[in-house]
Design an enzyme around this catalytic site. Structure first.
Site, mmCIF file in Angstrom:
data_model
loop_
_atom_site.group_PDB
_atom_site.id
_atom_site.type_symbol
_atom_site.label_atom_id
_atom_site.label_comp_id
_atom_site.label_asym_id
_atom_site.label_seq_id
_atom_site.Cartn_x
_atom_site.Cartn_y
_atom_site.Cartn_z
ATOM 1 N N GLU A 170 77.114 50.175 79.202
ATOM 2 C CA GLU A 170 75.728 50.775 78.909
ATOM 3 C C GLU A 170 75.775 52.043 79.568
ATOM 4 O O GLU A 170 77.119 51.701 79.780
ATOM 5 C CB GLU A 170 74.631 50.191 79.411
ATOM 6 C CG GLU A 170 74.036 49.191 79.478
ATOM 7 C CD GLU A 170 73.361 48.841 80.629
ATOM 8 O OE1 GLU A 170 72.047 48.458 79.594
ATOM 9 O OE2 GLU A 170 73.086 49.006 81.463
ATOM 10 N N ASP B 246 67.716 57.326 83.449
ATOM 11 C CA ASP B 246 68.768 57.513 82.436
ATOM 12 C C ASP B 246 68.567 59.224 81.533
ATOM 13 O O ASP B 246 68.551 58.914 80.283
ATOM 14 C CB ASP B 246 67.918 56.837 81.022
ATOM 15 C CG ASP B 246 67.411 55.401 81.117
ATOM 16 O OD1 ASP B 246 68.659 54.567 82.208
ATOM 17 O OD2 ASP B 246 66.929 54.799 80.659
#
Length: 477
Positions: free
Chosen positions: A172, A23
């Protein structure tokens, strides 16, 4: 030292950060780039990296000093002379701030939003917004520290073909970039794990942050097309520009056959089309050498053998797993002495290679015990143990009966050769004995165990009294 993707000839090869650096969120300020990643249940967390060329990265700080919970998919941004990290902690978005990425960073403060995967943006009038999972957006106060108003859904995601093999229709990682009069929304879809073709990066744009958004004709911007590719589940992209006007995308992916290493950080160039969309150049191949961005190379990576940084803090390669109590320890450059506890939190280290060896010297006090482990989570770990009763194995959390060993000091070495793990031990470092318990760890990753974690090396001090670990060595095989 940590491996670098810089090939030394003006090109680099992915990954730019090997190991579980999932991420990624990157920001440029002047000629400097800063990046952070998810730190999950490990603390100190939110490691801040610095670079001048997007390929070579040096660690400079950990923004989160104490364990606060499960930290997913942060967003690092710079606005009006201040740095912000918006970080979901136990799925509640919080914010940390600093005047400089070296810190000191503030304690996390609640923004007032339940969700994950935040992305900050400000418009030309100074209005600030926070996007988060499932296409929602909320306005922020002028100081960026709290939400005002009610979250509203502004984007439903790119409708990718239904026949694609993905983990699910999840959306997301909304990251916002303002460029040439448009707000470009970069999202992750398809699920971050599951089938190798699941994850992807998609793009949309709008004149206003609240939409309506128009899908990019070049979607997906990033995606694994086949299970035969080296890099699987590519997604979670973060855009960044260079001082000379170039554009790049930083994202994560699993390596085929080595999901145990977690989601590693990759970098690819972008180009802008005449009609104002970005895409990866058609000639660019993820797993082939790519011309580097401009900029000088900083010293890349961490020094793996040290427990203590020059600042006196715990070394950057090390963190504690889910520390629900105040751990007492003392540091030296090459050693750490830990006050043992019955349910001790392990001190973990992130490996980066397909095959590697790690070695540590252990010294016990009278009432203590110690373990040298390969560790995934609180229920899945295996390795070597020593106590006053002798040596014992740890097999997926179960401790075997001890066998007598006449010393309180032992040197232990593990060798992980493409998931097959063998331990050795020695009293003096010259004569080595193979430990009777060996392990296979190829399935120790999120697709089988959940939690979004990766395989780590761990040191654990159990019982009472103290344990000293020293002279740690990590090397690729």
């Amino acid at each position: 030292m940590q491996a670098s993707g810089d090939l030394g000839n003006g090109t680099y090869r992915n990954p730019i950060l090997a190991g579980d650096y999932a991420d990624p969120s990157v920001v440029r300020v002047g000629d400097d780039y800063y990046m952070t990643h998810s730190s999950f249940k490990f603390a100190p967390g939110l490691l801040i990296w610095h670079s001048k060329d997007l390929v070579n990265w040096e660690p400079i700080a950990k923004a989160l000093t104490d364990y606060a919970g499960d930290v997913w998919a942060p967003d690092l941004t710079f606005y009006k002379d201040r740095y912000y990290i918006y970080a979901p902690i136990n799925e509640e978005i919080m914010v940390l701030t600093a005047k400089h990425p070296h810190g000191p960073w503030s304690d996390p403060q609640k923004v007032g939003v339940q969700g994950i995967d935040p992305g900050h943006v400000a418009d030309s009038n100074g209005n600030r917004y926070l996007f988060f999972s499932d296409g929602y957006m909320v306005e922020l106060a002028e100081d960026g520290m709290s939400a005002v108003g009610t979250p509203r859904k502004v984007y439903d995601g790119w409708p990718f073909p239904k026949e694609w093999v993905v983990e699910g229709n999840f959306m997301e990682s909304p990251k916002l970039t303002f460029h040439n009069g448009y707000f470009y929304l970069t999202v992750a879809q398809g699920g971050t794990s599951g089938p190798s073709t699941s994850h992807m990066v998609a793009s949309a744009r709008s004149k206003e942050p609240w939409g309506p958004y128009e899908h990019s004709p070049h979607n997906p911007i990033i995606r694994t097309q086949s299970r035969n590719e080296r890099w699987c589940s590519k997604g979670h992209g973060s855009l960044v520009d260079t001082p000379d006007g170039g554009w790049w995308i930083v994202y994560h992916a699993y390596e085929k056959g080595y999901y145990t290493l977690g989601r590693q950080t990759l970098l690819e160039p972008l180009e802008w089309t005449e009609d104002g969309w970005f895409r990866v150049p058609l000639h660019c191949k993820t797993d082939e050498p790519i011309p580097k961005p401009p900029g000088d190379a900083v010293p890349h990576g961490m020094t793996y053998g040290e427990f203590q940084e020059a600042s006196g803090w715990l070394g950057y390669p090390w963190s504690w797993y889910q520390t629900n109590y105040d751990i007492q320890y003392t540091l030296q450059k090459q050693a750490i002495t830990i006050q043992a506890a019955p349910e001790a939190a392990p001190l973990v280290f992130m490996p980066e290679g397909h095959s590697y060896a790690a070695q540590v010297e252990i010294e016990l006090s009278e009432e203590s015990a110690a373990q040298f482990l390969l560790f995934y989570n609180g229920s899945t770990y295996s390795g070597f143990g020593i106590s006053q009763e002798g040596l014992y194995g740890v097999i997926r959390g179960w401790e075997t009966p001890s066998k007598p060993y006449p010393h309180r000091r032992v040197i232990v070495r593990l060798e992980n050769n493409e998931h097959e793990v063998v331990f050795y031990y020695s009293a003096d470092g010259s004569e080595w004995n193979k430990f009777e318990h060996s392990f296979e760890t190829s399935g120790w990753h999120h697709n089988t165990l959940g939690g979004f974690l990766a395989l780590r090396i761990a040191l654990r001090a159990k019982g009472s009294g103290e344990v000293t670990f020293k002279n740690f060595i990590y090397q690729k095989l």
